[in-house]
Scaffold this motif. Structure first.
Motif: not given
Length: 650
Positions: A197-205
């Motif tokens: 998903p496009q939002d998950v790709q840019a999410e930090a962890l």
């Protein structure tokens, strides 16, 4: 103490993780260690530009060797490039492909089907709609009222050997570990699809350092069970007319030398599938050439009377078995040696052996020793049938037609002009069948015809992937290979735009474009089925009859088309000298520097000049009732062939 971690986005973690993955394969008593993912293809849109795209840019600035990025002109073609690369590296390496959501990702569906059908590894990273649904529906989102969690990417599920969707950042750990397990498994490999998903790709962890550490994936090569080998030896010793059918599994297992030793010890001849071309040189004493619907008369004559078939690394598709009509001995039995259980157990065989081809052949050779040899009558028939077929091919290679040459002559000229280590590439149309039966192979890496999916348009991008692998091979001290794509105008028009990729990277890919103004293969098939080549010719529309069968030939200049893309073009003019000029053009193209860019050789052919018959059959149903006389006659011929069809291989 806690585990050390690094703060990064999901996409950054994926790119760095993939750069640290290695395959280890034991070949000839030593380990070969190579990067599993030597690079990533991508076409960017709103689904991946801020995720995988940003990560690739960041690592390119840090060190371009971490994860090299490659452009392409079509997402499907990028998958084909990865598949070509994987085949040439014997499934030890492949590429990852990133695509945006919607049409970008769905463009890869055909490539996924091709990879899985051919049992070749490719890592697909299609972008997906927002996992949070904060923007809903987003541009290019598929909405289904009965299942709101369904997206376009679910279409990859039946086409992939592994599918997962990373809906939360921490899911990347299990998704990629399990995905790469399948990617590197010879029995299970194919398209591995991990939806992002496009939002998950840019999410930090916080990513554990152990996830980013180097990891080795050892290619699993199971050994043959001793009792299975014992039973196989008993069956061979009892056989009077045995035959080996060698498939791609022999090449992937590097079992060529053991197969050659097996034939020398026993005198058992070998017929090969499309994927198995190259297991033995064409002029080997025991090589009967191609088998089945597109086979040689030599292989098919021996197969018809065989009492034991030893299948090694073949999946027994219908061309191989001539739609289950190839084996007519009522007492024939089958030994199936395959790393994949689905193929070892196929068609109700009496003796499946789930094992690596090389390991099984080593044990068979040790167990048989010199205790078995085929009879003199079979040896004489092998020599006689080989001589008959070789004379047939010599005749069609040498026969000249004017003004337009036959495809047979074009194949012969190209074959003569190429060096033994060079690679010929094809996929669809009439060329694959003609190449299968007539190409005189001299090197196990010299033949690459994608025929499990027979995908029109594969040839140029697939050939480009093979050339990438060949360049890496040469840089590592291996053989220097030219890659020659043979393609008809029908396939060329489907996906010629990857020539621009070769121009951009100055990659010398040699393309022999055969223009016959239509679909020659399906035209011939249509005629044999009584449909009179309907809809298979490139002609102007006859509006009165609403027919494309009688109009003028289209005024299309494909050579000029290639020139407009920046390709160097050789035009072969029609006439008696066409074949000689083609042969010289291939030699001239080969003489060009490796980084001079793609070269296309354009030649026209007569689609009505057929290749020599394989004296075999392929099951394509014919209309049972028809007002057309040619269809009625074709149905009678069809029922005659059906009467010889077996229900199972045994």
């Amino acid at each position: 103490m806690g585990t050390a971690t690094r703060r990064m986005t999901v996409a950054q973690a994926i790119v760095e993780y993939l750069s640290k993955q290695y395959t280890v394969d034991r070949i000839s008593h030593h380990d070969v260690r190579e990067r599993l993912i030597p690079g990533t293809f991508g076409i960017f849109g709103h689904g991946n530009v801020a995720g995988i795209g940003q990560a690739l840019k960041q690592y390119q600035q840090l060190d371009p060797t971490i994860m090299p990025y490659y452009q392409g002109r079509n997402e499907q073609a990028q998958v084909h490039q990865a598949v070509g690369y994987a085949r040439h590296t014997r499934r030890r390496q492949t590429f990852a492909i990133s695509a945006s959501i919607g049409p970008g990702s769905s463009n890869m569906l055909t490539g996924a089907a091709l990879a899985t059908t051919n049992r070749l590894p490719v890592l697909l990273l299609p972008s997906d709609t927002f996992a949070t649904r904060v923007a809903d529906p987003v541009l290019q989102q598929l909405e289904q009222p009965y299942a709101y969690d369904l997206t376009v990417n679910d279409a990859f599920r039946p086409l992939s050997k592994f599918f997962d969707r990373v809906s939360r950042p921490e899911q990347i750990f299990s998704a990629f570990h399990n995905g790469l397990r399948v990617l590197t498994d010879p029995a299970e490999t194919g398209a591995v699809t991990i939806s992002l998903p496009q939002d998950v790709q840019a999410e930090a962890l916080d990513v554990p350092e152990e996830f980013l550490a180097e990891r080795e994936w050892r290619i699993r090569r199971p050994d043959a069970d001793h009792d299975d080998i014992r039973r196989a030896v008993e069956a061979i010793r009892s056989a009077k007319r045995p035959l080996v059918i060698a498939g791609g599994g022999v090449l992937y297992a590097y079992a060529n030398d053991e197969l050659a030793r097996f034939t020398e010890l026993t005198g058992i001849p070998v017929g090969y599938t499309q994927a198995g071309v190259g297991v033995l040189p064409w002029d080997s004493q025991y090589c009967l050439g191609a088998i089945g619907s597109t086979g040689t008369t030599a292989a098919n004559a021996i197969a018809a009377e065989a009492d034991l078939i030893i299948g090694i690394g073949t999946r027994y598709e219908d061309f191989t078995t001539a739609s289950r009509t190839a084996f007519q001995n009522p007492d024939v039995k089958f030994i199936n040696i395959n790393v994949a259980p689905i193929d070892a157990y196929k068609h109700g065989t009496s003796l499946p052996i789930v094992a690596d081809a090389r390991k099984a052949l080593v044990k068979l050779n040790q167990a048989l020793g010199r205790s078995y040899r085929v009879g003199a009558d079979l040896q004489e028939q092998i020599a006689s049938e080989k001589a008959r077929w070789d004379a047939t091919v010599d005749e069609v290679f040498d026969k000249r037609f004017a003004p337009l040459p036959s495809q047979n002559g074009i194949i012969g000229a190209t074959n003569r002009a190429m060096d033994s280590q060079d690679v010929v590439v094809c996929a669809a149309g009439s060329l694959p069948g003609d190449l299968h039966k007539m190409w005189r192979i001299r090197n196990p890496f010299g033949y690459h015809v994608e025929y499990a999916f027979s995908c029109m348009g594969y040839e140029i991008p697939g050939g480009l992937g093979i050339k990438r692998a060949a360049l890496a091979e040469a840089a590592a001290g291996g053989e220097d290979r030219d890659v020659v794509v043979m393609v008809g105008d029908g396939s060329y028009l489907m996906m010629h735009t990857e020539l621009v990729t070769a121009v951009a990277e100055r990659i010398k890919l040699i393309v022999v474009l055969i223009q016959n103004h239509g679909y020659a293969s399906i035209g011939a098939l249509s005629e044999s089925l009584g449909s009179q080549r309907f809809g298979t010719q490139y002609r102007e529309l006859n509006e009165e009859r609403h027919s494309f069968d009688e109009g003028e030939t289209l005024p299309v200049d494909l050579a000029l088309n290639a020139e407009s893309l920046g390709v160097r073009v050789f035009r072969i003019e029609p006439g008696e000298k066409a074949i000689a000029e083609l042969e010289q053009a291939v030699r001239d193209a080969k003489a060009a520097p490796d980084h001079s860019g793609p070269i296309l050789i354009h030649i026209e052919s007569d689609p009505l000049l057929d290749a020599p018959s394989s004296e075999s059959w392929w099951d394509v149903p014919v209309s049972q009732v028809s007002d057309i006389e040619s269809t009625q006659q074709a149905y009678q011929a069809y029922t005659d062939h059906k009467s010889r069809q077996q229900k199972l291989l045994r």
